[in-house]
Design a protein around this motif. Sequence first.
Motif, short mmCIF file in Angstrom:
data_model
loop_
_atom_site.label_atom_id
_atom_site.label_comp_id
_atom_site.label_asym_id
_atom_site.label_seq_id
_atom_site.Cartn_x
_atom_site.Cartn_y
_atom_site.Cartn_z
N PRO A 1 -7.59 -13.12 3.56
CA PRO A 1 -7.50 -11.66 3.38
C PRO A 1 -6.66 -11.00 4.48
O PRO A 1 -6.67 -11.45 5.62
N LEU A 2 -5.92 -9.96 4.09
CA LEU A 2 -5.13 -9.22 5.09
C LEU A 2 -6.06 -8.33 5.92
O LEU A 2 -5.87 -8.18 7.11
N ILE A 3 -7.03 -7.73 5.22
CA ILE A 3 -8.03 -6.93 5.93
C ILE A 3 -9.40 -7.43 5.49
O ILE A 3 -9.67 -7.58 4.30
N GLU A 4 -10.22 -7.70 6.49
CA GLU A 4 -11.51 -8.32 6.20
C GLU A 4 -12.62 -7.65 7.01
O GLU A 4 -12.53 -7.61 8.24
N LEU A 5 -13.61 -7.09 6.31
CA LEU A 5 -14.77 -6.52 6.98
C LEU A 5 -15.96 -7.44 6.74
O LEU A 5 -16.22 -7.81 5.59
N LYS A 6 -16.67 -7.79 7.83
CA LYS A 6 -17.85 -8.65 7.69
C LYS A 6 -19.01 -7.96 8.36
O LYS A 6 -18.99 -7.73 9.57
N LYS A 7 -20.01 -7.62 7.54
CA LYS A 7 -21.23 -6.98 8.05
C LYS A 7 -20.90 -5.78 8.92
O LYS A 7 -21.58 -5.49 9.92
N ALA A 8 -19.83 -5.09 8.57
CA ALA A 8 -19.38 -3.97 9.41
C ALA A 8 -20.29 -2.77 9.23
O ALA A 8 -20.71 -2.45 8.12
N GLY A 9 -20.58 -2.12 10.33
CA GLY A 9 -21.41 -0.92 10.27
C GLY A 9 -20.81 0.17 11.13
O GLY A 9 -20.12 -0.10 12.12
N LEU B 1 -9.56 -7.54 1.51
CA LEU B 1 -8.35 -7.09 0.81
C LEU B 1 -7.33 -8.21 0.90
O LEU B 1 -6.77 -8.46 1.98
N THR B 2 -7.12 -8.89 -0.22
CA THR B 2 -6.17 -10.01 -0.21
C THR B 2 -4.78 -9.53 -0.60
O THR B 2 -4.62 -8.43 -1.15
N LYS B 3 -3.81 -10.35 -0.31
CA LYS B 3 -2.41 -9.99 -0.57
C LYS B 3 -2.19 -9.70 -2.05
O LYS B 3 -2.62 -10.46 -2.91
N GLY B 4 -1.56 -8.58 -2.33
CA GLY B 4 -1.21 -8.22 -3.70
C GLY B 4 -2.33 -7.61 -4.51
O GLY B 4 -2.15 -7.34 -5.71
N SER B 5 -3.49 -7.39 -3.88
CA SER B 5 -4.61 -6.81 -4.64
C SER B 5 -4.50 -5.29 -4.69
O SER B 5 -3.79 -4.67 -3.89
N PHE B 6 -5.20 -4.71 -5.67
CA PHE B 6 -5.24 -3.25 -5.81
C PHE B 6 -6.71 -2.85 -5.87
O PHE B 6 -7.44 -3.34 -6.74
N THR C 1 -17.79 -7.30 12.20
CA THR C 1 -16.41 -7.55 12.64
C THR C 1 -15.42 -7.06 11.58
O THR C 1 -15.72 -7.04 10.39
N ILE C 2 -14.27 -6.68 12.07
CA ILE C 2 -13.15 -6.35 11.18
C ILE C 2 -11.95 -7.14 11.66
O ILE C 2 -11.61 -7.10 12.85
N LYS C 3 -11.35 -7.84 10.75
CA LYS C 3 -10.12 -8.56 11.09
C LYS C 3 -8.98 -7.98 10.28
O LYS C 3 -9.12 -7.80 9.06
N VAL C 4 -7.91 -7.68 10.96
CA VAL C 4 -6.72 -7.17 10.28
C VAL C 4 -5.58 -8.15 10.55
O VAL C 4 -5.29 -8.46 11.72
N PHE C 5 -5.00 -8.64 9.50
CA PHE C 5 -3.97 -9.68 9.58
C PHE C 5 -4.48 -10.85 10.45
O PHE C 5 -3.75 -11.40 11.27
N GLY C 6 -5.75 -11.15 10.27
CA GLY C 6 -6.34 -12.31 10.94
C GLY C 6 -6.79 -12.07 12.36
O GLY C 6 -7.31 -12.98 13.01
N LYS C 7 -6.60 -10.86 12.87
CA LYS C 7 -6.94 -10.62 14.26
C LYS C 7 -8.11 -9.64 14.35
O LYS C 7 -8.12 -8.60 13.66
N ASP C 8 -9.08 -9.99 15.18
CA ASP C 8 -10.25 -9.13 15.36
C ASP C 8 -9.82 -7.81 16.02
O ASP C 8 -9.17 -7.82 17.06
N VAL C 9 -10.22 -6.72 15.42
CA VAL C 9 -9.76 -5.42 15.94
C VAL C 9 -10.30 -5.14 17.34
O VAL C 9 -9.70 -4.39 18.11
N ARG C 10 -11.43 -5.75 17.67
CA ARG C 10 -11.98 -5.51 19.02
C ARG C 10 -11.11 -6.17 20.10
O ARG C 10 -11.18 -5.79 21.26
#
Lengths: 300, 228
Positions: free
Chosen positions: B3-11, B27-32, B60-69
């Motif tokens: 996924p390009l953007i990935e939320l896991k148990k995010a609060g 949110l995977t590549k090419g999805s709507f 956690t939130i990862k954007v383009f595979g990188k943890d936003v924290r």
Amino acid sequence: MSILNSLGDVFGGDKQADRIVPPTGFTARLTSFTAAAMAFLTVFALALSLATGRLADRWSAELAKTSTVRISAPEAQLAAQSTAVLNILKTTPGIASARLMTEAEQHALLEPWFGSDLPLETLPIPSLIEVVEQEVGPDMEGLRLRLTAEAPGAVLDDHTRWRRPLAAAAARLRLLGMFSIVLILGATAAMITLAAQAALAANRQVIQVLRLIGARDNYIAKAFVRRFTMRATVGAFVGMLVGMLGIFALPAAAEEGAFLTGLGFRGWHWMIPLVIPPIAAFVAFWSTRFAATRSLDRMA
Amino acid sequence: MHPLIELKKAGFSYGGGDIFRDVDLHLTKGSFHFLTGPSGSGKTTLMKMCYQALMPDTGTIKVFGKDVRAMDRDDVAIVRRRIGVVHQDCQFLDHLSVAENILLPSQVAGRDVTQDVANLNQLLRWVSLTDHMNALPPQLSGGERQRAALARAVILSPEVVIADEPTGNLDWDMAQRLLNLLIELNKMGKTVLMATHDMNLIRASRQSVSARVLRIQGKQVHLAGADL
């Protein structure tokens, strides 16, 4: 090198980036006016400092190498004591020359105080001997003792009691002038910082948009730094010019003139105020950078 | 697919109360994706978390595979060049022309703007704003502003486009026109996340795009299905 590069960015960098910050008339005028006023004051503080420096040097030079021996004695002994003093002075190491001042010279000295009509010859005026010292002057204490022994009415005045407070006052004035310049720079930095902070706060929305589209804080800060540095530089240049014109318009300094007529620049000293705009640019650059960094940190 | 953007148990909580709890989103590549929910349900908050305008309190939130924290502000800036964002209120610099606003992401990214002028002309044609390129944003209508915001969001050819209620202030025709532009972008391979509370718009898109519909309900994000 990085400072030079940063200043280079300000004056020769991405001009288009300057447009991202909306023109804000009030802070623009405030910054330019502050820089101009401070540059104007700096020119005067510089002139004051340089003039007092010259004055201190002149007083020191004129007074340091000369002394006076005043002989107050009954008229019958005056000539003998004067001759004795001259003989002592001729044999004292460290004295280049000594001569008895003529009556006309003494009259000329007293004329400003008593006027030209007073019959000075009727007054018991002491004899005055002008002494010019060599580079390494005489042993003043030893000379005083010899004069007291040979000519009891002779008093040696090496001008120290005049020279010291005058030179000290001139040095203090010079110091005050320099301190004023430092204060002016500090006040300029403080005012530009405040103006930049106000501009950053007023443009909070712009900063949010820029961050949203991927602008780095460094890019945003640069846009503000560039604008404030340019304004301060232009303001300081105008203030410097007006200040120099003001100094130029002062009455010409006569050699024998008083201190006020000597307030100004001479020779290459006219070049010194030219450093004010670059210094203002430097101060504005760091002040705005400091303000921008702090504000952007707070907005994060 | 990663996924390009990935939320896991995010609060995320605000003022002592939870807005979200344990949200999972990929949110995977090419999805709507459509994101729906009543006003105040947290659609904007969730989207802001996707482009790091807000940080999660938990999970956690990862954007383009990188943890936003693990990202500093420069990293976030770089990531935002890969995510085009369209707001309901557009957020333009009103003292710059439409063309300058659209080119702004290119400018702040340090790209040679002259090379992007060809892109600009193409984009202006695409959003039908060629005649308005020198206008100031306040001179545009609501629909024109949204189209200009979309053009600005895609000038850097981002991988993800996030649109927060872009059709909220538009009439039906204009809303459909904007939606069609987003669908076109999706067909070009862009990942699209669009918030809207207009269910009719979502239904109208069914013929053109295979979209997932996410609904925010009870502080959770649910995949909506047959109830549409």
